[in-house]
Design a protein around this motif. Structure first.
Motif, PDB file in Angstrom:
ATOM      1  N   GLN A   1      31.701  42.454 -22.316  1.00  0.00           N
ATOM      2  CA  GLN A   1      31.684  41.380 -21.336  1.00  0.00           C
ATOM      3  C   GLN A   1      30.730  41.772 -20.221  1.00  0.00           C
ATOM      4  O   GLN A   1      30.980  42.747 -19.507  1.00  0.00           O
ATOM      5  N   ALA A   2      29.645  41.012 -20.088  1.00  0.00           N
ATOM      6  CA  ALA A   2      28.692  41.243 -19.010  1.00  0.00           C
ATOM      7  C   ALA A   2      28.949  40.240 -17.898  1.00  0.00           C
ATOM      8  O   ALA A   2      29.242  39.070 -18.159  1.00  0.00           O
ATOM      9  N   SER A   3      28.840  40.679 -16.672  1.00  0.00           N
ATOM     10  CA  SER A   3      29.069  39.805 -15.528  1.00  0.00           C
ATOM     11  C   SER A   3      28.234  40.270 -14.347  1.00  0.00           C
ATOM     12  O   SER A   3      27.648  41.356 -14.374  1.00  0.00           O
ATOM     13  N   GLY A   4      28.193  39.431 -13.315  1.00  0.00           N
ATOM     14  CA  GLY A   4      27.529  39.802 -12.081  1.00  0.00           C
ATOM     15  C   GLY A   4      26.213  39.121 -11.823  1.00  0.00           C
ATOM     16  O   GLY A   4      25.593  39.324 -10.772  1.00  0.00           O
ATOM     17  N   GLY A   5      25.759  38.310 -12.772  1.00  0.00           N
ATOM     18  CA  GLY A   5      24.504  37.603 -12.560  1.00  0.00           C
ATOM     19  C   GLY A   5      24.636  36.523 -11.505  1.00  0.00           C
ATOM     20  O   GLY A   5      25.725  36.223 -11.027  1.00  0.00           O
ATOM     21  N   GLY A   6      23.493  35.954 -11.147  1.00  0.00           N
ATOM     22  CA  GLY A   6      23.497  34.897 -10.157  1.00  0.00           C
ATOM     23  C   GLY A   6      22.109  34.590  -9.668  1.00  0.00           C
ATOM     24  O   GLY A   6      21.115  35.030 -10.251  1.00  0.00           O
ATOM     25  N   LEU A   7      22.062  33.825  -8.589  1.00  0.00           N
ATOM     26  CA  LEU A   7      20.804  33.423  -7.960  1.00  0.00           C
ATOM     27  C   LEU A   7      20.609  34.249  -6.693  1.00  0.00           C
ATOM     28  O   LEU A   7      21.516  34.311  -5.849  1.00  0.00           O
ATOM     29  N   VAL A   8      19.442  34.861  -6.565  1.00  0.00           N
ATOM     30  CA  VAL A   8      19.169  35.691  -5.401  1.00  0.00           C
ATOM     31  C   VAL A   8      17.709  35.514  -4.998  1.00  0.00           C
ATOM     32  O   VAL A   8      16.860  35.212  -5.844  1.00  0.00           O
ATOM     33  N   GLN A   9      17.440  35.708  -3.731  1.00  0.00           N
ATOM     34  CA  GLN A   9      16.055  35.614  -3.272  1.00  0.00           C
ATOM     35  C   GLN A   9      15.299  36.905  -3.592  1.00  0.00           C
ATOM     36  O   GLN A   9      15.913  37.975  -3.718  1.00  0.00           O
ATOM     37  N   ALA A  10      13.990  36.781  -3.690  1.00  0.00           N
ATOM     38  CA  ALA A  10      13.161  37.960  -3.922  1.00  0.00           C
ATOM     39  C   ALA A  10      13.434  39.007  -2.845  1.00  0.00           C
ATOM     40  O   ALA A  10      13.562  38.666  -1.658  1.00  0.00           O
ATOM     41  N   GLY A  11      13.531  40.256  -3.275  1.00  0.00           N
ATOM     42  CA  GLY A  11      13.848  41.342  -2.365  1.00  0.00           C
ATOM     43  C   GLY A  11      15.335  41.643  -2.287  1.00  0.00           C
ATOM     44  O   GLY A  11      15.729  42.666  -1.714  1.00  0.00           O
ATOM     45  N   GLY A  12      16.144  40.774  -2.845  1.00  0.00           N
ATOM     46  CA  GLY A  12      17.578  40.947  -2.803  1.00  0.00           C
ATOM     47  C   GLY A  12      18.098  41.862  -3.899  1.00  0.00           C
ATOM     48  O   GLY A  12      17.320  42.458  -4.657  1.00  0.00           O
TER      49      GLY A  12
END
Length: 125
Positions: free
Chosen positions: A4-15
Motif C-alpha cells: 500500500q503506497a500513500s502520501g502523494g498529492g499536489l505540491v508547489q515546486a520547491g515543496g
C-alpha cells in the motif's frame, strides 16, 4: 505480499512530500524495496531503493540529493522523503518489493515481484 503506497498529492515546486509503503502482511524488513515512477507517455523509471540485508540505499540520477529512502522496521514501513520537488517529478509513484533481488538488478522494475497500486504526485510550477 500486497503493498500500500500513500502520501502523494499536489505540491508547489520547491515543496516536499513523504511517501509511505507498507505491506498488508509479512515482515517488511526481509524485503528490498524500490520506488519507481511513471509519467504519462513515459516508461516507468527507477527512483530509489533500499536493500533488505544491508540497508544500503540507491538513487536515480535525477533525484540524488533531493530524495531520501528509509525504512522503519518497527512500523513495517518504507518511506520516500522528497524535497525540492520540481514539475518534472510529477508522476505516479509505485513501491515494489522483493525478497531475493540481487544488487545488480535493484534498479530494474522487472525484477520485483510485489507492487503497490501507486500514488499520484503532482508538482505545480
Amino acid at each position: 505480499v500486497q503493498l500500500q503506497a500513500s502520501g502523494g498529492g499536489l505540491v508547489q515546486a520547491g515543496g516536499s512530500l513523504r511517501l509511505s509503503c507498507a505491506p498488508s502482511g509479512g515482515t517488511f524488513s526481509r524485503y528490498s524495496v524500490g520506488w519507481f515512477r511513471q509519467a504519462p507517455g513515459k516508461e516507468r523509471a527507477f527512483v530509489a531503493a533500499i536493500r533488505s540485508s544491508s540497508g544500503h540505499t540507491y538513487y536515480g540520477d535525477s533525484v540524488k540529493g533531493r530524495f531520501t529512502i528509509s525504512r522503519d522496521n518497527a512500523k513495517n514501513t518504507v518511506y520516500l522523503q522528497m524535497n525540492s520537488l520540481k514539475p518534472e517529478d510529477t508522476a505516479k509513484y509505485y513501491c515494489a518489493a522483493d525478497s531475493g533481488i540481487i544488487l545488480s538488478a535493484i534498479t530494474d522494475d522487472r525484477q520485483y515481484d510485489y507492487w503497490g497500486q501507486g500514488t499520484q504526485v503532482t508538482v505545480s510550477s
